[in-house]
Scaffold this motif. Structure first.
Motif, PDB file in Angstrom:
ATOM      1  N   MET A   1      94.588 -31.435   9.537  1.00  0.00           N
ATOM      2  CA  MET A   1      93.661 -32.456  10.106  1.00  0.00           C
ATOM      3  C   MET A   1      93.553 -33.297   8.898  1.00  0.00           C
ATOM      4  N   PHE A  18      87.748 -25.270   8.287  1.00  0.00           N
ATOM      5  CA  PHE A  18      86.777 -26.078   8.759  1.00  0.00           C
ATOM      6  C   PHE A  18      85.143 -25.206   9.016  1.00  0.00           C
ATOM      7  N   LEU A  21      83.535 -26.103   6.197  1.00  0.00           N
ATOM      8  CA  LEU A  21      83.118 -27.567   6.041  1.00  0.00           C
ATOM      9  C   LEU A  21      82.114 -27.636   7.072  1.00  0.00           C
ATOM     10  N   ASN A  22      82.084 -27.233   8.158  1.00  0.00           N
ATOM     11  CA  ASN A  22      81.245 -27.489   9.464  1.00  0.00           C
ATOM     12  C   ASN A  22      79.669 -27.072   9.017  1.00  0.00           C
ATOM     13  N   ASP A  25      78.307 -29.666   6.981  1.00  0.00           N
ATOM     14  CA  ASP A  25      78.302 -30.880   7.655  1.00  0.00           C
ATOM     15  C   ASP A  25      77.190 -30.891   8.650  1.00  0.00           C
ATOM     16  N   ASP A  26      76.872 -29.774   9.227  1.00  0.00           N
ATOM     17  CA  ASP A  26      75.613 -29.387   9.770  1.00  0.00           C
ATOM     18  C   ASP A  26      74.355 -29.588   9.023  1.00  0.00           C
ATOM     19  N   LEU A  47      79.835 -31.301   0.267  1.00  0.00           N
ATOM     20  CA  LEU A  47      80.879 -31.403   1.075  1.00  0.00           C
ATOM     21  C   LEU A  47      82.087 -32.164   0.690  1.00  0.00           C
ATOM     22  N   GLU A  67      90.923 -38.302  11.469  1.00  0.00           N
ATOM     23  CA  GLU A  67      90.448 -37.652  12.621  1.00  0.00           C
ATOM     24  C   GLU A  67      88.678 -37.415  12.181  1.00  0.00           C
ATOM     25  N   LEU A  68      88.632 -37.322  10.777  1.00  0.00           N
ATOM     26  CA  LEU A  68      87.258 -37.219  10.507  1.00  0.00           C
ATOM     27  C   LEU A  68      87.174 -38.286   9.452  1.00  0.00           C
ATOM     28  N   ILE A  69      85.869 -38.849   9.296  1.00  0.00           N
ATOM     29  CA  ILE A  69      85.633 -39.763   8.074  1.00  0.00           C
ATOM     30  C   ILE A  69      84.210 -39.268   7.545  1.00  0.00           C
ATOM     31  N   LEU A  70      84.341 -39.266   6.132  1.00  0.00           N
ATOM     32  CA  LEU A  70      83.100 -38.842   5.376  1.00  0.00           C
ATOM     33  C   LEU A  70      82.490 -40.117   4.643  1.00  0.00           C
TER      34      LEU A  70
END
Lengths: 92, 266
Positions: A1, A18, A21-22, A25-26, A47, A67-70
């Protein structure tokens, strides 16, 4: 990803990372919602570090959709909150 | 994946990008581009057919040559035998048998190529039919889209509703949907305006016949004005100068030549 860190660039990450990382992220989302500025800064740093450590940077001229943005490392809690508000990142 | 910061930001970005793309994209251009690509593909298939046909012809020439040589060797063997030279006859027949093997191989290749050629020819024909059908459909959609767009623009100009497009997939699907959407919206706006639910801010809603008549009469006014100016110019420079001055002074200070103000239309 493929993940983009705003202002830095894109990295390719194996899906296996992930779970870890999740969790961060949470945590980040919870801190953002509760307004915990210190916690937000710490978790965002952790993170971003984790993404940089686990991922392989993509060349600057690569044309891959993220797909993901930080948020960028220096983004404030208020800025991120604003980005996630209804109006989104780009007005209109 | 939970809906954390990462995912939510990603989704917002994608939504915005789709919206921006959708606004920028003119389905008519996309359709023309698709058609161009199809023509290129057709060209490639046709070139493929020509290549295979050329190879097949080359094989046929080789086969003829080999068969000629084979016949010659057979003849030589017969002659050698007649002269009592069995050794020579054997040599000739051995060479002939090697040639025969080559002939068999080439014949197999020839058959394969022929099959390929038939398949490609059929594919080219089918593709041609599809491209033709696409061209017709493309032109229809383009015309409908242009008409719907014009219709919507007129409706939106009066009602002040801004443009907002949906999100679709492939070029043709996208164009069809947009066209339908525009038509539907144009229809909806008309209905809303007719029912009085949507206010016409200009306060001058006109039916299309009145609008067209206005446009036409506006056009003939311009023509009349042009004729008048031409006549004045050919009538002498002083008259032209006067006309310009009277134009600058406006309708209130009309020159004695004018019976009534000329620029009375809003």
């Amino acid at each position: 990803m493929i993940v983009r860190i705003m202002g830095e660039g894109q990295v390719k990450l194996d899906d296996a990372h992930f779970t870890e990382l999740n969790k961060l992220d949470d945590e980040l989302l919870a801190e953002m919602e509760s307004g915990d500025v210190e916690g937000f800064r710490r978790t965002l740093g952790a993170l971003l570090d984790a993404v940089r450590r686990m991922g392989t940077p993509l060349p600057d001229d690569a044309l891959e959709p993220s797909e993901l943005i930080l948020p960028s490392p220096d983004a404030t809690l208020g800025e991120v909150r604003e980005m996630l508000s209804d109006d989104g990142l780009i007005p209109g | 994946m939970s809906d954390g910061v990462m995912k939510r930001m990603g989704m917002i970005f994608r939504a915005k990008a789709n919206k921006a793309l959708d606004r920028a994209e003119d389905p008519r251009e996309t359709l023309d581009y698709s058609y161009q690509k199809q023509l290129e593909l057709l060209q490639k298939v046709r070139r493929g057919v020509a290549d295979v046909a050329t190879s097949r012809k080359r094989l046929e020439l080789q086969l003829n040559q080999l068969q000629g040589q084979s016949a010659k060797l057979e003849d030589q063997g017969r002659k050698a035998l007649a002269l009592g030279r069995e050794d020579l006859a054997r040599e000739a027949l051995t060479r002939r048998s090697a040639l025969q093997q080559q002939v068999t191989d080439l014949e197999t290749q020839h058959q394969t190529l022929q099959g390929e050629e038939e398949k490609l020819t059929l594919a080219a024909q089918r593709l041609q039919a599809k491209v033709d059908a696409f061209r017709t459909k493309k032109e229809t959609i383009k015309a409908t889209y242009t008409a719907a767009q014009a219709q919507t623009r007129i409706g939106e100009a009066f009602s002040g509703i801004s443009e907002e497009m949906g999100d679709v997939g492939m070029a043709i699907q996208r164009a069809e949907d947009k066209t339908a959407q525009l038509q539907a919206r144009a229809g909806a706006i008309d209905e809303l305006m007719a029912s009085g639910a949507l206010d016409d801010p200009s306060g001058m809603a006109k039916d299309d016949i009145t609008a067209e008549l206005d446009r036409l009469s506006g056009g003939s006014d311009v023509e009349l004005e042009l004729q008048r100016m031409k006549a004045e110019l050919s009538g002498g420079s002083s008259a032209g100068q006067q006309a310009i001055e009277s134009g600058q002074n406006g309708a209130a200070q009309s020159s004695p030549q004018q019976d009534r103000p000329r620029f009375d239309k809003q």
